[in-house]
Design a protein around this motif. Sequence first.
Motif, PDB file in Angstrom:
ATOM      1  N   GLN A  38       0.849  -1.186   0.000  1.00 26.57           N
ATOM      2  CA  GLN A  38       0.000   0.000   0.000  1.00 26.57           C
ATOM      3  C   GLN A  38       0.884   1.235   0.000  1.00 26.57           C
ATOM      4  OE1 GLN A  38      -2.907   0.229   3.176  1.00 26.57           O
ATOM      5  NE2 GLN A  38      -4.185   1.591   1.957  1.00 26.57           N
ATOM      6  N   ALA A  39       0.782   1.987  -1.067  1.00 22.59           N
ATOM      7  CA  ALA A  39       1.521   3.242  -1.185  1.00 22.59           C
ATOM      8  C   ALA A  39       0.669   4.367  -0.601  1.00 22.59           C
ATOM      9  CB  ALA A  39       1.840   3.520  -2.642  1.00 22.59           C
ATOM     10  N   PRO A  40       1.298   5.470  -0.210  1.00 18.06           N
ATOM     11  CA  PRO A  40       0.550   6.595   0.369  1.00 18.06           C
ATOM     12  C   PRO A  40      -0.557   7.061  -0.563  1.00 18.06           C
ATOM     13  CG  PRO A  40       2.894   6.913   0.685  1.00 18.06           C
ATOM     14  CD  PRO A  40       2.741   5.721  -0.201  1.00 18.06           C
ATOM     15  N   GLY A  41      -1.766   7.184  -0.029  1.00 20.70           N
ATOM     16  CA  GLY A  41      -2.889   7.677  -0.808  1.00 20.70           C
ATOM     17  C   GLY A  41      -3.483   6.684  -1.785  1.00 20.70           C
ATOM     18  N   LYS A  42      -3.005   5.451  -1.748  1.00 24.77           N
ATOM     19  CA  LYS A  42      -3.511   4.432  -2.676  1.00 24.77           C
ATOM     20  C   LYS A  42      -4.082   3.249  -1.912  1.00 24.77           C
ATOM     21  CE  LYS A  42      -0.438   5.528  -6.538  1.00 24.77           C
ATOM     22  NZ  LYS A  42       0.502   4.965  -7.558  1.00 24.77           N
ATOM     23  N   GLU A  43      -4.878   2.461  -2.613  1.00 24.00           N
ATOM     24  CA  GLU A  43      -5.427   1.258  -2.001  1.00 24.00           C
ATOM     25  C   GLU A  43      -4.373   0.157  -1.961  1.00 24.00           C
ATOM     26  OE1 GLU A  43     -10.134   1.784  -3.253  1.00 24.00           O
ATOM     27  OE2 GLU A  43      -8.986   0.056  -3.942  1.00 24.00           O
ATOM     28  N   ARG A  44      -4.570  -0.764  -1.028  1.00 25.42           N
ATOM     29  CA  ARG A  44      -3.684  -1.918  -0.960  1.00 25.42           C
ATOM     30  C   ARG A  44      -3.842  -2.751  -2.230  1.00 25.42           C
ATOM     31  NH1 ARG A  44      -4.967  -4.512   4.239  1.00 25.42           N
ATOM     32  NH2 ARG A  44      -3.553  -2.964   5.138  1.00 25.42           N
ATOM     33  N   GLU A  45      -2.724  -3.230  -2.760  1.00 22.38           N
ATOM     34  CA  GLU A  45      -2.763  -4.028  -3.987  1.00 22.38           C
ATOM     35  C   GLU A  45      -1.984  -5.322  -3.820  1.00 22.38           C
ATOM     36  OE1 GLU A  45      -0.820  -2.225  -7.335  1.00 22.38           O
ATOM     37  OE2 GLU A  45       0.993  -1.736  -6.203  1.00 22.38           O
ATOM     38  N   LEU A  46      -2.405  -6.314  -4.580  1.00 22.67           N
ATOM     39  CA  LEU A  46      -1.735  -7.611  -4.573  1.00 22.67           C
ATOM     40  C   LEU A  46      -0.449  -7.524  -5.384  1.00 22.67           C
ATOM     41  CD1 LEU A  46      -1.786 -10.686  -3.950  1.00 22.67           C
ATOM     42  CD2 LEU A  46      -3.060 -10.950  -6.098  1.00 22.67           C
ATOM     43  N   VAL A  47       0.622  -8.034  -4.811  1.00 22.13           N
ATOM     44  CA  VAL A  47       1.927  -8.025  -5.476  1.00 22.13           C
ATOM     45  C   VAL A  47       2.269  -9.409  -6.016  1.00 22.13           C
ATOM     46  CG1 VAL A  47       4.407  -7.663  -5.150  1.00 22.13           C
ATOM     47  CG2 VAL A  47       2.761  -6.132  -4.041  1.00 22.13           C
ATOM     48  N   ALA A  48       2.156 -10.426  -5.182  1.00 17.30           N
ATOM     49  CA  ALA A  48       2.544 -11.773  -5.588  1.00 17.30           C
ATOM     50  C   ALA A  48       1.861 -12.800  -4.701  1.00 17.30           C
ATOM     51  CB  ALA A  48       4.065 -11.948  -5.502  1.00 17.30           C
ATOM     52  N   THR A  49       1.638 -13.985  -5.262  1.00 15.08           N
ATOM     53  CA  THR A  49       1.004 -15.089  -4.542  1.00 15.08           C
ATOM     54  C   THR A  49       1.770 -16.364  -4.811  1.00 15.08           C
ATOM     55  OG1 THR A  49      -1.189 -14.070  -4.679  1.00 15.08           O
ATOM     56  CG2 THR A  49      -1.126 -16.445  -4.296  1.00 15.08           C
ATOM     57  N   ILE A  50       1.833 -17.237  -3.807  1.00 15.37           N
ATOM     58  CA  ILE A  50       2.457 -18.543  -3.969  1.00 15.37           C
ATOM     59  C   ILE A  50       1.501 -19.581  -3.401  1.00 15.37           C
ATOM     60  CG2 ILE A  50       3.744 -18.372  -1.780  1.00 15.37           C
ATOM     61  CD1 ILE A  50       6.045 -19.876  -3.278  1.00 15.37           C
ATOM     62  N   THR A  51       1.348 -20.693  -4.105  1.00 13.53           N
ATOM     63  CA  THR A  51       0.421 -21.729  -3.666  1.00 13.53           C
ATOM     64  C   THR A  51       0.960 -22.466  -2.448  1.00 13.53           C
ATOM     65  OG1 THR A  51       1.384 -23.204  -5.322  1.00 13.53           O
ATOM     66  CG2 THR A  51      -0.629 -22.046  -5.932  1.00 13.53           C
ATOM     67  N   ARG A  52       0.115 -23.313  -1.883  1.00 13.11           N
ATOM     68  CA  ARG A  52       0.427 -23.959  -0.599  1.00 13.11           C
ATOM     69  C   ARG A  52       1.765 -24.694  -0.609  1.00 13.11           C
ATOM     70  NH1 ARG A  52      -2.315 -28.155   0.782  1.00 13.11           N
ATOM     71  NH2 ARG A  52      -3.037 -28.630  -1.319  1.00 13.11           N
ATOM     72  N   LEU A  53       2.015 -25.433  -1.650  1.00 10.96           N
ATOM     73  CA  LEU A  53       3.234 -26.242  -1.731  1.00 10.96           C
ATOM     74  C   LEU A  53       4.258 -25.616  -2.673  1.00 10.96           C
ATOM     75  CD1 LEU A  53       1.621 -29.797  -1.789  1.00 10.96           C
ATOM     76  CD2 LEU A  53       2.432 -28.475   0.170  1.00 10.96           C
ATOM     77  N   ALA A  54       4.067 -24.355  -2.952  1.00  8.57           N
ATOM     78  CA  ALA A  54       5.022 -23.582  -3.761  1.00  8.57           C
ATOM     79  C   ALA A  54       5.105 -24.059  -5.204  1.00  8.57           C
ATOM     80  CB  ALA A  54       6.409 -23.580  -3.121  1.00  8.57           C
ATOM     81  N   GLY A  55       4.031 -24.723  -5.655  1.00  6.38           N
ATOM     82  CA  GLY A  55       4.070 -25.212  -7.017  1.00  6.38           C
ATOM     83  C   GLY A  55       3.833 -24.149  -8.066  1.00  6.38           C
ATOM     84  N   ARG A  56       3.092 -23.090  -7.689  1.00  6.95           N
ATOM     85  CA  ARG A  56       2.783 -22.036  -8.643  1.00  6.95           C
ATOM     86  C   ARG A  56       2.911 -20.682  -7.995  1.00  6.95           C
ATOM     87  NH1 ARG A  56      -2.984 -23.238 -11.042  1.00  6.95           N
ATOM     88  NH2 ARG A  56      -3.344 -23.853  -8.884  1.00  6.95           N
ATOM     89  N   THR A  57       3.241 -19.711  -8.822  1.00  6.78           N
ATOM     90  CA  THR A  57       3.339 -18.339  -8.351  1.00  6.78           C
ATOM     91  C   THR A  57       2.597 -17.413  -9.305  1.00  6.78           C
ATOM     92  OG1 THR A  57       5.452 -18.079  -9.508  1.00  6.78           O
ATOM     93  CG2 THR A  57       5.549 -18.663  -7.173  1.00  6.78           C
ATOM     94  N   TYR A  58       2.198 -16.278  -8.776  1.00  6.13           N
ATOM     95  CA  TYR A  58       1.515 -15.250  -9.562  1.00  6.13           C
ATOM     96  C   TYR A  58       2.142 -13.914  -9.208  1.00  6.13           C
ATOM     97  CZ  TYR A  58      -1.767 -11.499 -10.357  1.00  6.13           C
ATOM     98  OH  TYR A  58      -2.307 -10.302 -10.729  1.00  6.13           O
ATOM     99  N   TYR A  59       2.283 -13.049 -10.217  1.00  4.75           N
ATOM    100  CA  TYR A  59       2.848 -11.724  -9.983  1.00  4.75           C
ATOM    101  C   TYR A  59       2.004 -10.649 -10.663  1.00  4.75           C
ATOM    102  CZ  TYR A  59       6.932 -14.395  -8.562  1.00  4.75           C
ATOM    103  OH  TYR A  59       7.770 -15.278  -7.927  1.00  4.75           O
ATOM    104  N   ALA A  60       1.900  -9.528 -10.006  1.00  5.69           N
ATOM    105  CA  ALA A  60       1.309  -8.369 -10.658  1.00  5.69           C
ATOM    106  C   ALA A  60       2.205  -7.957 -11.819  1.00  5.69           C
ATOM    107  CB  ALA A  60       1.177  -7.216  -9.662  1.00  5.69           C
ATOM    108  N   ASP A  61       1.604  -7.442 -12.863  1.00  5.32           N
ATOM    109  CA  ASP A  61       2.383  -7.046 -14.040  1.00  5.32           C
ATOM    110  C   ASP A  61       3.487  -6.054 -13.689  1.00  5.32           C
ATOM    111  OD1 ASP A  61      -0.420  -7.086 -16.402  1.00  5.32           O
ATOM    112  OD2 ASP A  61       0.901  -8.682 -15.683  1.00  5.32           O
ATOM    113  N   SER A  62       3.226  -5.211 -12.725  1.00  5.14           N
ATOM    114  CA  SER A  62       4.187  -4.157 -12.386  1.00  5.14           C
ATOM    115  C   SER A  62       5.472  -4.694 -11.768  1.00  5.14           C
ATOM    116  CB  SER A  62       3.541  -3.154 -11.438  1.00  5.14           C
ATOM    117  OG  SER A  62       3.096  -3.800 -10.254  1.00  5.14           O
ATOM    118  N   VAL A  63       5.456  -5.931 -11.266  1.00  3.44           N
ATOM    119  CA  VAL A  63       6.651  -6.484 -10.606  1.00  3.44           C
ATOM    120  C   VAL A  63       7.183  -7.729 -11.296  1.00  3.44           C
ATOM    121  CG1 VAL A  63       5.818  -5.579  -8.404  1.00  3.44           C
ATOM    122  CG2 VAL A  63       5.462  -7.998  -8.952  1.00  3.44           C
ATOM    123  N   LYS A  64       6.483  -8.199 -12.310  1.00  2.00           N
ATOM    124  CA  LYS A  64       6.871  -9.432 -12.986  1.00  2.00           C
ATOM    125  C   LYS A  64       8.279  -9.302 -13.553  1.00  2.00           C
ATOM    126  CE  LYS A  64       3.313 -11.219 -14.792  1.00  2.00           C
ATOM    127  NZ  LYS A  64       2.157 -11.500 -15.686  1.00  2.00           N
ATOM    128  N   GLY A  65       9.093 -10.319 -13.305  1.00  2.00           N
ATOM    129  CA  GLY A  65      10.465 -10.308 -13.779  1.00  2.00           C
ATOM    130  C   GLY A  65      11.446  -9.640 -12.825  1.00  2.00           C
TER     131      GLY A  65
END
Length: 115
Positions: A38-65
Amino acid sequence: VQLVESGGGLVQPGGSLRLSCAASGFTFSSYAMSWYRQAPGKERELVATITRLAGRTYYADSVKGRFTISRENAKRTVYLQMNSLKPEDTAVYYCNSGSGGIFNWGQGTQVTVSA
């Protein structure tokens, strides 16, 4: 439930940081985990997610790579490796479950990217 984030700080553009989140009070390995920010004056946003056993990950476009999420279930800890940091990455970073976060939010850790 307790979520304790750490590892933030002040870093120059292009620098790196590694955030950690220590979890307790729930069956850590049963939940996908995510990092949010959450940046100042902005809503909280999702950055990255990892599944229970770390088999898959997801990234917001802004941080991918640039960011990498990982977890160690034995240590009940989720990590966020952040490389090539940009000023727009400046925010308070939080961890929580996936799906928007179902646990009480921790205090977060401040990341400031500035020259």
